[in-house]
Design an enzyme around this catalytic site. Structure first.
Site, PDB file in Angstrom:
ATOM      1  N   ASP A 203       5.477  12.053   6.454  1.00 21.70           N
ATOM      2  CA  ASP A 203       6.601  11.184   5.865  1.00 21.70           C
ATOM      3  C   ASP A 203       7.964  11.624   6.568  1.00 21.70           C
ATOM      4  O   ASP A 203       7.926  12.589   7.238  1.00 21.70           O
ATOM      5  CB  ASP A 203       6.666  11.686   4.357  1.00 21.70           C
ATOM      6  CG  ASP A 203       7.212  10.673   3.328  1.00 21.70           C
ATOM      7  OD1 ASP A 203       8.347  10.411   3.716  1.00 21.70           O
ATOM      8  OD2 ASP A 203       6.655   9.872   2.444  1.00 21.70           O
TER       9      ASP A 203
ATOM     10  N   SER B 224       1.004  -5.145  -2.237  1.00 23.25           N
ATOM     11  CA  SER B 224       1.828  -5.224  -3.510  1.00 23.25           C
ATOM     12  C   SER B 224       1.521  -6.654  -4.136  1.00 23.25           C
ATOM     13  O   SER B 224       1.211  -7.778  -3.394  1.00 23.25           O
ATOM     14  CB  SER B 224       3.157  -5.294  -3.093  1.00 23.25           C
ATOM     15  OG  SER B 224       3.996  -5.357  -4.112  1.00 23.25           O
TER      16      SER B 224
ATOM     17  N   TYR C 287      10.005  -8.083   1.454  1.00 23.97           N
ATOM     18  CA  TYR C 287       9.191  -7.212   1.078  1.00 23.97           C
ATOM     19  C   TYR C 287       7.619  -7.878   0.855  1.00 23.97           C
ATOM     20  O   TYR C 287       6.770  -7.150   1.586  1.00 23.97           O
ATOM     21  CB  TYR C 287       9.808  -6.272  -0.407  1.00 23.97           C
ATOM     22  CG  TYR C 287       8.650  -5.360  -0.734  1.00 23.97           C
ATOM     23  CD1 TYR C 287       8.610  -4.141  -0.154  1.00 23.97           C
ATOM     24  CD2 TYR C 287       8.002  -5.614  -1.917  1.00 23.97           C
ATOM     25  CE1 TYR C 287       7.476  -3.024  -0.525  1.00 23.97           C
ATOM     26  CE2 TYR C 287       7.078  -4.868  -2.282  1.00 23.97           C
ATOM     27  CZ  TYR C 287       6.992  -3.412  -1.612  1.00 23.97           C
ATOM     28  OH  TYR C 287       6.034  -2.526  -2.323  1.00 23.97           O
TER      29      TYR C 287
ATOM     30  N   ASN D 285       2.659  -2.580 -10.172  1.00 25.06           N
ATOM     31  CA  ASN D 285       3.652  -1.771 -10.978  1.00 25.06           C
ATOM     32  C   ASN D 285       3.070  -0.287 -11.221  1.00 25.06           C
ATOM     33  O   ASN D 285       2.615  -0.241 -12.530  1.00 25.06           O
ATOM     34  CB  ASN D 285       4.194  -2.262 -12.053  1.00 25.06           C
ATOM     35  CG  ASN D 285       5.185  -3.663 -11.765  1.00 25.06           C
ATOM     36  OD1 ASN D 285       6.104  -3.350 -10.932  1.00 25.06           O
ATOM     37  ND2 ASN D 285       4.543  -4.711 -12.362  1.00 25.06           N
TER      38      ASN D 285
ATOM     39  N   GLU E 283      14.554   3.538  -7.908  1.00 24.90           N
ATOM     40  CA  GLU E 283      13.593   3.577  -9.239  1.00 24.90           C
ATOM     41  C   GLU E 283      13.279   2.337  -9.541  1.00 24.90           C
ATOM     42  O   GLU E 283      14.178   1.404  -9.607  1.00 24.90           O
ATOM     43  CB  GLU E 283      14.231   4.369 -10.260  1.00 24.90           C
ATOM     44  CG  GLU E 283      15.414   3.840 -10.720  1.00 24.90           C
ATOM     45  CD  GLU E 283      16.748   4.090 -10.448  1.00 24.90           C
ATOM     46  OE1 GLU E 283      16.834   4.560  -9.108  1.00 24.90           O
ATOM     47  OE2 GLU E 283      17.740   3.931 -10.994  1.00 24.90           O
ATOM     48  N   LYS E 284      12.127   2.116 -10.367  1.00 23.48           N
ATOM     49  CA  LYS E 284      11.426   0.998 -10.846  1.00 23.48           C
ATOM     50  C   LYS E 284      11.775   0.823 -12.352  1.00 23.48           C
ATOM     51  O   LYS E 284      12.075   2.063 -12.966  1.00 23.48           O
ATOM     52  CB  LYS E 284      10.014   0.947 -10.495  1.00 23.48           C
ATOM     53  CG  LYS E 284       9.847   0.747  -9.089  1.00 23.48           C
ATOM     54  CD  LYS E 284       8.496   0.664  -8.500  1.00 23.48           C
ATOM     55  CE  LYS E 284       8.256  -0.135  -7.360  1.00 23.48           C
ATOM     56  NZ  LYS E 284       7.052  -0.900  -7.213  1.00 23.48           N
TER      57      LYS E 284
END
Ligand code: NAD
Length: 333
Positions: free
Chosen positions: A33, A116, A147, A176, A189-190
């Site tokens: 990462d 996704s 995206y 999600n 943040e979601k």
């Protein structure tokens, strides 16, 4: 011999949890990462700080491993995704082309790509009471954001690498995912984490008003992290190579989500609806194929998952409020 795996994006939310799970299951794990995990140390045997947009870094990261779980991505919630199209398309294309190609060069045996629900076409998600999305609904393609387009192209890259080069690829489409140890502030943040933060602030400061983007009638399903990690592992072990949904199929509105969190927090809230990016109007996962292929589907309830998540975020908010006292402005926004 011990199977060696690479998790890219191991400093992020899902990657961090996946590393812990893989270690418990007895794998040798390398994490890669741009950054270390923010909240607790990684359980990886080896953690490489590397920018996977660069081919030579992808080549080094994928060396001497049997399996790759490709999670690295430049991503965030709707606010971030709807405002950074060029950056996201560029960065994620580079990461995914280089990581997949490097894995092939290093003769990696199995490669799991994390796609996704954002790949699904906007025209199927215009109503709050939407028909759940089946895997074949991806085409004709019309994702809302860059995206989603990038995720779709990377899915196809995995499919063609399997067909043309014989590389075993797996493709999972998350819906999600939420849980503790994820981004809860700062703009990436979601919705579940943002609402937990706002409701924790309401509780700890005594001001019941929270802001919400849009009228709150937009709908989604939310899947707890432990179910997500279990699904990833089951898919990697399976022989199924087509894209597969991984999410919950209980759809709630964002207003309902806020009220469930407020009940967990034990606080009364007043929602102030403001304009802001909301994404598609409605989205839910059809889990028919998931059940057929894995003989399993996510089983942790939204309430149980939110209980764990809210408790963790309330602790983070309390610490932040203490650190920023007497001004609560930094976490209240
Ligand atoms: P995250 O942002 O917490 O983790 C992604 C990680 O990728 C971050 O730690 C980031 O530093 C790293 N990264 C970004 N650019 C990099 C680079 N150039 N080189 C190396 N590392 C880089 O996100 P997450 O929620 O853990 O998501 C993991 C994967 O699942 C992503 O591919 C994401 O698109 C996908 N996904 C997540 C959700 C969700 O609800 N969380 C939903 C759909 C898809």
């Amino acid at each position: 011999m011990q199977t060696r795996v690479l998790v890219t994006g191991a400093g992020g939310f899902i990657g961090h949890h996946l590393v812990t799970d893989l270690k418990k299951a007895g794998f040798w794990v390398r994490g890669a990462d741009l950054k270390h995990p923010e909240f607790t140390a990684s359980d990886a045997d080896e953690f490489v700080l590397a920018d996977l947009r660069r081919w030579e870094n992808a080549l080094a990261a994928t060396a001497d491993v049997d399996h790759v779980y490709a999670l690295a991505a430049d991503m965030g919630g709707m606010g971030f995704i709807s405002a950074n199209h060029a950056q996201i398309l560029r960065n994620n294309s580079l990461i995914n082309i280089h990581t997949l190609d490097a894995a092939r060069e290093n003769a990696v045996k199995r490669y799991l790509y994390t796609s996704s629900a954002c790949i699904y076409p906007e025209y199927r998600q215009r109503e709050a009471n939407v028909e759940p999305l089946k895997e074949e609904h991806a085409y004709p393609a019309d994702p809302q954001d860059a995206y989603g387009w990038e995720k779709l192209v990377s899915e196809r890259l995995c499919t063609h690498f399997r067909e043309d080069f014989g590389m075993e690829t797996r493709i999972v489409r998350f819906h999600n995912i939420f849980g503790p140890n994820g981004t809860w502030e700062g703009g990436r943040e979601k919705a579940p984490a943002a609402l937990c933060r706002k409701i924790a602030v309401a509780k700890l400061t005594g001001n019941p008003e929270i802001e919400m983007w849009g009228d709150g009638e937009q709908t989604r399903s939310f899947c707890y992290i432990d179910d997500c990690v279990k699904g990833i592992r089951l898919l990697m072990q399976s022989s199924y190579a087509e894209p597969l949904n991984l999410g919950q199929d209980r759809m709630v509105s964002i207003n309902e989500l806020a009220h469930i969190i407020a009940a967990i927090a034990g606080v009364r809230i007043q929602i102030r609806h403001v304009s802001g990016p909301q994404g598609v109007r409605g989205r839910n996962s059809d889990n028919t194929r998931l059940r057929q292929v894995l003989g399993w589907a996510p089983e942790i309830s939204l309430e149980d998952g939110l209980q764990h998540t809210y408790e963790w975020i309330e602790q983070q908010v309390a610490r932040r409020l203490e650190a920023t006292a007497p001004s609560h402005a930094a976490v209240a926004g």
